[in-house]
Design an enzyme around this catalytic site. Structure first.
Site, mmCIF file in Angstrom:
data_model
loop_
_atom_site.group_PDB
_atom_site.id
_atom_site.type_symbol
_atom_site.label_atom_id
_atom_site.label_comp_id
_atom_site.label_asym_id
_atom_site.label_seq_id
_atom_site.Cartn_x
_atom_site.Cartn_y
_atom_site.Cartn_z
ATOM 1 N N SER A 7 5.179 -7.827 3.482
ATOM 2 C CA SER A 7 5.610 -8.280 4.802
ATOM 3 C C SER A 7 6.376 -9.597 4.727
ATOM 4 O O SER A 7 6.182 -10.410 3.811
ATOM 5 C CB SER A 7 4.395 -8.456 5.718
ATOM 6 O OG SER A 7 3.645 -9.591 5.331
ATOM 7 N N TRP A 58 0.803 -1.212 0.000
ATOM 8 C CA TRP A 58 0.000 0.000 0.000
ATOM 9 C C TRP A 58 0.838 1.265 0.000
ATOM 10 O O TRP A 58 0.306 2.357 -0.190
ATOM 11 C CB TRP A 58 -0.934 0.019 1.222
ATOM 12 C CG TRP A 58 -0.295 -0.497 2.468
ATOM 13 C CD1 TRP A 58 -0.443 -1.735 3.015
ATOM 14 C CD2 TRP A 58 0.638 0.193 3.333
ATOM 15 N NE1 TRP A 58 0.327 -1.869 4.151
ATOM 16 C CE2 TRP A 58 1.002 -0.697 4.364
ATOM 17 C CE3 TRP A 58 1.186 1.470 3.327
ATOM 18 C CZ2 TRP A 58 1.886 -0.347 5.377
ATOM 19 C CZ3 TRP A 58 2.077 1.823 4.334
ATOM 20 C CH2 TRP A 58 2.414 0.918 5.322
ATOM 21 N N ASN A 59 2.149 1.187 0.195
ATOM 22 C CA ASN A 59 2.919 2.415 0.414
ATOM 23 C C ASN A 59 3.368 3.105 -0.865
ATOM 24 O O ASN A 59 3.734 4.273 -0.838
ATOM 25 C CB ASN A 59 4.132 2.139 1.314
ATOM 26 C CG ASN A 59 5.054 1.071 0.757
ATOM 27 O OD1 ASN A 59 4.763 0.427 -0.242
ATOM 28 N ND2 ASN A 59 6.175 0.874 1.427
ATOM 29 N N LYS A 76 -1.602 -7.296 -8.680
ATOM 30 C CA LYS A 76 -2.518 -7.378 -7.548
ATOM 31 C C LYS A 76 -2.059 -6.351 -6.513
ATOM 32 O O LYS A 76 -1.199 -6.624 -5.672
ATOM 33 C CB LYS A 76 -2.517 -8.804 -6.968
ATOM 34 C CG LYS A 76 -3.731 -9.107 -6.052
ATOM 35 C CD LYS A 76 -3.605 -8.440 -4.728
ATOM 36 C CE LYS A 76 -4.775 -8.693 -3.814
ATOM 37 N NZ LYS A 76 -4.629 -7.929 -2.547
ATOM 38 N N GLU A 79 10.679 -8.962 -1.926
ATOM 39 C CA GLU A 79 11.284 -7.743 -1.369
ATOM 40 C C GLU A 79 10.537 -7.465 -0.080
ATOM 41 O O GLU A 79 9.393 -7.012 -0.106
ATOM 42 C CB GLU A 79 11.163 -6.592 -2.378
ATOM 43 C CG GLU A 79 12.122 -5.447 -2.088
ATOM 44 C CD GLU A 79 11.625 -4.561 -0.972
ATOM 45 O OE1 GLU A 79 12.062 -4.788 0.187
ATOM 46 O OE2 GLU A 79 10.827 -3.667 -1.225
ATOM 47 N N LEU A 80 11.168 -7.756 1.038
ATOM 48 C CA LEU A 80 10.466 -7.807 2.323
ATOM 49 C C LEU A 80 10.910 -6.732 3.296
ATOM 50 O O LEU A 80 10.738 -6.874 4.499
ATOM 51 C CB LEU A 80 10.654 -9.205 2.937
ATOM 52 C CG LEU A 80 10.287 -10.375 2.016
ATOM 53 C CD1 LEU A 80 10.545 -11.702 2.718
ATOM 54 C CD2 LEU A 80 8.844 -10.275 1.545
#
Length: 354
Positions: free
Chosen positions: A226, A151-152, A175, A247-248
């Site tokens: 996450s 969402w960022n 998505k 990419e966490l």
């Protein structure tokens, strides 16, 4: 502004479930998107696969023409897109505008270099077994790539991951987060309806079930988000024997030595730590300062943080520096970190306490 975005999905694929999108700055409902079912995702994947061979046959130069037209469309609709992004993220206008620059860089870089990256190449022979062989490497795309984004960065992150996949010749199933799906849904609509791009791009909306369906339908998955969700996606990709990129996030440290320009260092710390309210995987999360300049650094840093203007400003106004936290859960995370720091011995500067 309130919107219900088409997403390029036919009416026959719509189900009864919709997700409300709310502005984190004030809680208003600013749009709705379908909460797609597994069957809907499967049908979208089928349509994308059917369109992909013709897209691949265009070659990198032919594909670049369409992708560059998308960039032109983003420029033509920038104010609308950034306003929509503000509505669903609560960002300041300045933070939102940075995302356009990311799209520009991604499109320009990959349209310029795709032909070079995808060119066939000859491999030198090695050993007696290869003396009679001619060895060449040919690049072929994964037919269908899934891109799941957080969402960022609702405009920048899909572009970073999706543009190279499109330029490689893949069809791409995006998505976006159910928290901020409107911006990329609008980009998808622009591609399909306004610039009349080939139907090799789709936007799946919904919650975790829709994301799981994407992972099960594609030939490669790229996920940003996450660690907990990344583990699940990696496990499922392993079960399906498909490649995945994860990419966490990070734990990014800033180190300030005693010969640093403290004015510049503190400005960098404020921007690096608080851009998008710190809700970025590369945000500064820890700062190590040498003793000799610690007091000066802290005094200037505190002063600059206190001067920040917070809030969701008007379109194009640049009246604030940082906007709202994206969700209530994000607020709780920050509160938890602050409380933990105070218990560990941190000091609160009450001159600037709210």
């Amino acid at each position: 502004m309130t919107t219900q975005t088409d997403l390029g999905v036919s009416d026959s694929l719509r189900g009864p479930g919709f997700i409300e999108v709310r502005c984190p700055a004030d809680g208003r409902v600013v749009g709705t998107v379908p909460d797609m079912t597994w069957a809907q995702v499967h049908e979208i994947a089928r349509q994308l696969r059917a369109a992909q061979p013709e897209w691949e046959d265009l070659g990198p130069h032919g594909r670049a023409k369409h992708v560059l037209r998308l960039l032109d469309w983003v420029f033509d609709n920038e104010k609308w897109l950034l306003g929509l992004m503000q509505e669903e993220t609560g960002k300041s206008w300045g933070d939102a505008q940075v995302e356009t620059a990311v799209v520009v860089d991604a499109v320009n870089y990959f349209t310029k270099h795709a032909a070079e990256f995808l060119a066939d190449r000859t491999v030198a022979r090695s050993g007696a077994m290869a003396l009679t062989k001619n060895l060449r490497v040919f690049h072929r795309p994964h037919q269908l790539v899934g891109v799941i984004t957080p969402w960022n960065g609702p405009l920048a992150t899909p572009a970073i991951d999706g543009i190279p996949a499109l330029m490689a010749g893949a069809a791409v199933m995006f998505k976006p987060s159910e928290v901020t799906p409107l911006t990329w849904a609008e980009v998808t609509r622009g591609w399909l309806e306004e610039i009349k791009g080939p139907p090799v791009l789709a936007c799946v909306t919904g919650g975790g079930a829709a994301g799981a369906a994407v992972v099960d339908e594609v030939d490669m998955i790229q996920f940003t988000g996450s660690t907990a969700t990344g583990r699940k996606i990696a496990a499922r990709a392993g079960e399906r024997l498909i490649p995945c990129g994860l990419e966490l996030g990070g734990k990014d440290a800033m180190i300030v030595l005693d010969d640093a320009d403290i004015d510049r260092a503190t400005s960098g710390a404020v921007w690096g730590g608080l851009w998008n309210c710190g809700q970025i995987c590369v945000s500064v999360e820890r700062i190590y300062v040498q003793d000799k300049v610690y007091d000066e650094f802290m005094a200037k840093l505190t002063e600059k943080v206190a001067a920040l203007r917070q809030g969701m400003d008007r379109d194009g106004s640049f009246e604030t520096d940082i906007g709202a936290m994206a969700t209530e859960n994000q607020v709780r995370i920050v509160e938890r970190h602050a409380a933990d720091a105070l218990r560990a011995g941190a000091r609160r500067d009450r001159r600037y306490a709210g």
